[in-house]
Design a protein around this motif. Structure first.
Motif, PDB file in Angstrom:
ATOM      1  N   SER A  71       0.682  -1.042  -0.054  1.00  0.00           N
ATOM      2  CA  SER A  71       0.075  -0.191   0.201  1.00  0.00           C
ATOM      3  C   SER A  71       0.980   1.333   0.083  1.00  0.00           C
ATOM      4  O   SER A  71       0.480   2.283  -0.261  1.00  0.00           O
ATOM      5  CB  SER A  71      -1.020  -0.049   1.115  1.00  0.00           C
ATOM      6  OG  SER A  71      -0.083   0.195   2.340  1.00  0.00           O
ATOM      7  N   TYR A  72       2.198   1.074   0.221  1.00  0.00           N
ATOM      8  CA  TYR A  72       3.132   2.426   0.052  1.00  0.00           C
ATOM      9  C   TYR A  72       3.128   2.982  -1.070  1.00  0.00           C
ATOM     10  O   TYR A  72       3.519   2.206  -1.999  1.00  0.00           O
ATOM     11  CB  TYR A  72       4.305   1.888   0.971  1.00  0.00           C
ATOM     12  CG  TYR A  72       5.330   3.207   0.849  1.00  0.00           C
ATOM     13  CD1 TYR A  72       5.157   4.264   1.878  1.00  0.00           C
ATOM     14  CD2 TYR A  72       6.392   3.309   0.021  1.00  0.00           C
ATOM     15  CE1 TYR A  72       6.102   5.218   1.998  1.00  0.00           C
ATOM     16  CE2 TYR A  72       7.095   4.366   0.114  1.00  0.00           C
ATOM     17  CZ  TYR A  72       7.039   5.326   1.207  1.00  0.00           C
ATOM     18  OH  TYR A  72       7.884   6.217   1.090  1.00  0.00           O
ATOM     19  N   LYS A  73       3.010   3.995  -1.209  1.00  0.00           N
ATOM     20  CA  LYS A  73       3.069   4.652  -2.671  1.00  0.00           C
ATOM     21  C   LYS A  73       3.897   6.040  -2.719  1.00  0.00           C
ATOM     22  O   LYS A  73       3.790   6.685  -3.390  1.00  0.00           O
ATOM     23  CB  LYS A  73       1.750   5.430  -3.165  1.00  0.00           C
ATOM     24  CG  LYS A  73       0.484   4.311  -2.829  1.00  0.00           C
ATOM     25  CD  LYS A  73       0.888   3.300  -4.003  1.00  0.00           C
ATOM     26  CE  LYS A  73      -0.297   2.099  -3.982  1.00  0.00           C
ATOM     27  NZ  LYS A  73       0.267   0.647  -4.758  1.00  0.00           N
ATOM     28  N   GLY A  74       5.185   5.892  -1.805  1.00  0.00           N
ATOM     29  CA  GLY A  74       6.209   6.927  -1.674  1.00  0.00           C
ATOM     30  C   GLY A  74       5.836   7.875  -0.928  1.00  0.00           C
ATOM     31  O   GLY A  74       6.516   9.187  -1.125  1.00  0.00           O
ATOM     32  N   GLU A  75       4.811   7.773   0.049  1.00  0.00           N
ATOM     33  CA  GLU A  75       4.775   9.023   1.193  1.00  0.00           C
ATOM     34  C   GLU A  75       5.924   9.292   2.000  1.00  0.00           C
ATOM     35  O   GLU A  75       6.713   8.514   2.102  1.00  0.00           O
ATOM     36  CB  GLU A  75       3.639   8.761   1.731  1.00  0.00           C
ATOM     37  CG  GLU A  75       2.222   8.482   1.002  1.00  0.00           C
ATOM     38  CD  GLU A  75       1.992   7.138   0.788  1.00  0.00           C
ATOM     39  OE1 GLU A  75       0.805   6.888   0.392  1.00  0.00           O
ATOM     40  OE2 GLU A  75       2.984   6.238   0.721  1.00  0.00           O
ATOM     41  N   PRO A  76       6.222  10.582   2.541  1.00  0.00           N
ATOM     42  CA  PRO A  76       7.127  11.094   3.091  1.00  0.00           C
ATOM     43  C   PRO A  76       7.220  10.663   4.626  1.00  0.00           C
ATOM     44  O   PRO A  76       6.858  11.203   5.585  1.00  0.00           O
ATOM     45  CB  PRO A  76       7.238  12.363   3.108  1.00  0.00           C
ATOM     46  CG  PRO A  76       5.633  12.766   2.877  1.00  0.00           C
ATOM     47  CD  PRO A  76       5.215  11.631   2.275  1.00  0.00           C
ATOM     48  N   THR A  77       7.507   9.263   4.767  1.00  0.00           N
ATOM     49  CA  THR A  77       7.495   8.532   6.181  1.00  0.00           C
ATOM     50  C   THR A  77       9.025   8.537   6.475  1.00  0.00           C
ATOM     51  O   THR A  77      10.056   9.052   5.906  1.00  0.00           O
ATOM     52  CB  THR A  77       6.870   7.268   6.307  1.00  0.00           C
ATOM     53  OG1 THR A  77       7.714   6.536   5.201  1.00  0.00           O
ATOM     54  CG2 THR A  77       5.503   7.245   5.926  1.00  0.00           C
ATOM     55  N   GLU A  78       9.300   8.247   7.999  1.00  0.00           N
ATOM     56  CA  GLU A  78      10.545   8.527   8.347  1.00  0.00           C
ATOM     57  C   GLU A  78      11.097   7.404   9.338  1.00  0.00           C
ATOM     58  O   GLU A  78      10.345   6.669   9.678  1.00  0.00           O
ATOM     59  CB  GLU A  78      10.600   9.804   9.114  1.00  0.00           C
ATOM     60  CG  GLU A  78       9.842   9.775  10.223  1.00  0.00           C
ATOM     61  CD  GLU A  78       9.931  11.217  10.874  1.00  0.00           C
ATOM     62  OE1 GLU A  78      11.183  11.733  11.152  1.00  0.00           O
ATOM     63  OE2 GLU A  78       8.998  11.816  11.510  1.00  0.00           O
ATOM     64  N   LEU A  79      12.313   7.347   9.646  1.00  0.00           N
ATOM     65  CA  LEU A  79      12.984   6.609  10.353  1.00  0.00           C
ATOM     66  C   LEU A  79      13.892   7.366  11.453  1.00  0.00           C
ATOM     67  O   LEU A  79      14.526   8.320  11.070  1.00  0.00           O
ATOM     68  CB  LEU A  79      14.110   5.481   9.869  1.00  0.00           C
ATOM     69  CG  LEU A  79      15.169   4.752  10.605  1.00  0.00           C
ATOM     70  CD1 LEU A  79      14.439   3.880  11.648  1.00  0.00           C
ATOM     71  CD2 LEU A  79      16.193   4.133   9.854  1.00  0.00           C
ATOM     72  N   ILE A  80      13.740   7.010  12.782  1.00  0.00           N
ATOM     73  CA  ILE A  80      14.543   7.859  13.636  1.00  0.00           C
ATOM     74  C   ILE A  80      15.361   7.147  14.522  1.00  0.00           C
ATOM     75  O   ILE A  80      14.943   5.834  15.167  1.00  0.00           O
ATOM     76  CB  ILE A  80      13.621   8.617  14.600  1.00  0.00           C
ATOM     77  CG1 ILE A  80      12.599   9.594  13.857  1.00  0.00           C
ATOM     78  CG2 ILE A  80      14.425   9.274  15.835  1.00  0.00           C
ATOM     79  CD1 ILE A  80      11.704  10.430  14.694  1.00  0.00           C
ATOM     80  N   VAL A  81      16.696   7.084  14.541  1.00  0.00           N
ATOM     81  CA  VAL A  81      17.434   6.313  15.465  1.00  0.00           C
ATOM     82  C   VAL A  81      18.182   7.089  16.447  1.00  0.00           C
ATOM     83  O   VAL A  81      18.842   8.206  16.163  1.00  0.00           O
ATOM     84  CB  VAL A  81      18.461   5.704  14.387  1.00  0.00           C
ATOM     85  CG1 VAL A  81      19.367   4.637  15.054  1.00  0.00           C
ATOM     86  CG2 VAL A  81      17.764   4.872  13.248  1.00  0.00           C
ATOM     87  N   GLY A  82      18.188   6.702  17.778  1.00  0.00           N
ATOM     88  CA  GLY A  82      18.872   7.477  18.645  1.00  0.00           C
ATOM     89  C   GLY A  82      20.481   7.213  18.796  1.00  0.00           C
ATOM     90  O   GLY A  82      20.960   7.436  17.584  1.00  0.00           O
ATOM     91  N   ASP A  83      20.987   7.095  20.078  1.00  0.00           N
ATOM     92  CA  ASP A  83      22.341   7.219  20.118  1.00  0.00           C
ATOM     93  C   ASP A  83      22.874   5.756  20.686  1.00  0.00           C
ATOM     94  O   ASP A  83      22.262   4.998  21.164  1.00  0.00           O
ATOM     95  CB  ASP A  83      22.598   8.304  21.377  1.00  0.00           C
ATOM     96  CG  ASP A  83      22.193   9.517  20.975  1.00  0.00           C
ATOM     97  OD1 ASP A  83      22.027  10.088  20.017  1.00  0.00           O
ATOM     98  OD2 ASP A  83      21.845  10.226  22.050  1.00  0.00           O
ATOM     99  N   ASP A  84      24.233   5.680  20.245  1.00  0.00           N
ATOM    100  CA  ASP A  84      25.229   4.563  20.728  1.00  0.00           C
ATOM    101  C   ASP A  84      24.515   2.998  20.208  1.00  0.00           C
ATOM    102  O   ASP A  84      24.585   2.090  21.159  1.00  0.00           O
ATOM    103  CB  ASP A  84      25.121   4.633  22.283  1.00  0.00           C
ATOM    104  CG  ASP A  84      25.746   5.975  22.702  1.00  0.00           C
ATOM    105  OD1 ASP A  84      26.974   6.193  22.255  1.00  0.00           O
ATOM    106  OD2 ASP A  84      25.140   6.702  23.649  1.00  0.00           O
TER     107      ASP A  84
END
Length: 264
Positions: A71-84
């Protein structure tokens, strides 16, 4: 900033001056990387992705890729990665989907060993260990200091509680409570039912699904019948359905045996 001349870094990526990027690594537009992070050779980071401090992204990891969702059509979703965090060789971490929260989140001080997979919209806390080839389907939540063994597969939308331990080669389809030890066994595989939803989505008629359901109950839900007798009974009761004939032929042509055990 220590960027190897063979690395490809998009001008729209934002990297702290202390970030190290190895040979042939690729960092795409929309990626932000904070101080002290190392990106080893051949790793690929796609955006939108935000990566914190002092992370290690090992060779051939794919971080921030598009979700594996039809169902994903290129929408601007994201990944967030913390520290260490340590994201080891060949690991894959995907961005979120619009149907979920729109983001995948990795906390701090996690060890994600080689070939681990974190699907779209997952949320991981801190100090978590995912051993080699552990796989999280979409929307999985993992609490702080959980340990997930090698080759573990976790079903979408499951929650894994803090301080829990999942033994290797386990299949998890329900939530795992905090503080417990859980492990599968080599005999854990069970047939749970006919895939009626999948059949409907693929255009099978109600009549065909009904006949397959009858055959399923004869073959899989008749504990008093030997397999050969169950197959013969299904042949006699359902004589005009190509799909039932295909199911029976699959059993009859198998050289290794077919899983028949069902859930209690």
């Amino acid at each position: 900033m220590n960027i190897h001349p063979t690395a490809v870094v998009d001008p729209k990526a934002e990297l702290d001056s202390s970030v190290v990027v190895g040979p042939y690594a690729v960092i795409e537009a929309g990626v932000c990387i904070d101080e002290g992070t190392t990106v080893e050779p051949h790793a690929v980071i796609s955006g939108p992705t935000t990566i914190g401090k002092r992370n290690l992204i090992s060779s051939f990891a794919k971080v921030g890729g598009a979700p594996q969702d039809l169902s994903y059509k290129g929408e601007p979703t994201e990944l967030i990665v913390g520290d260490d965090n340590q994201i080891r060789e060949y690991a894959s971490i995907h961005r979120g989907t619009p149907q979920g929260p729109g983001k995948t989140i990795i906390g701090n001080s996690n060890l994600l060993m080689a070939y681990t997979h974190i699907a779209h919209d997952c949320k991981l806390g801190n100090n978590i260990i995912l051993a080699n080839v552990a796989t999280l389907a979409g929307h999985v939540e993992v609490g702080d200091r959980a340990s997930i063994g090698g080759l573990v597969a976790i079903h979408q939308f499951c929650r894994i509680g803090s301080f829990s331990y999942i033994g290797g080669v386990s299949g998890i389809s329900l939530d795992v409570a905090p503080f417990v030890i859980i492990a599968g066994t080599r005999n854990r595989t069970r047939i749970s039912g006919l895939n009626k939803i999948g059949l409907k989505r693929n255009g099978f008629s109600k009549e065909t699904i009904s006949k397959l359901d009858t055959a399923f109950r004869i073959i899989f839900r008749s504990p008093d019948l030997l397999l050969k007798d169950a197959l013969e009974q299904a042949k006699m009761e359902i004589t005009d359905c190509d799909e039932v004939a295909q199911l029976i032929e699959f059993f009859e042509s198998s050289k290794r045996g077919v899983v028949r055990r069902t859930e209690n």
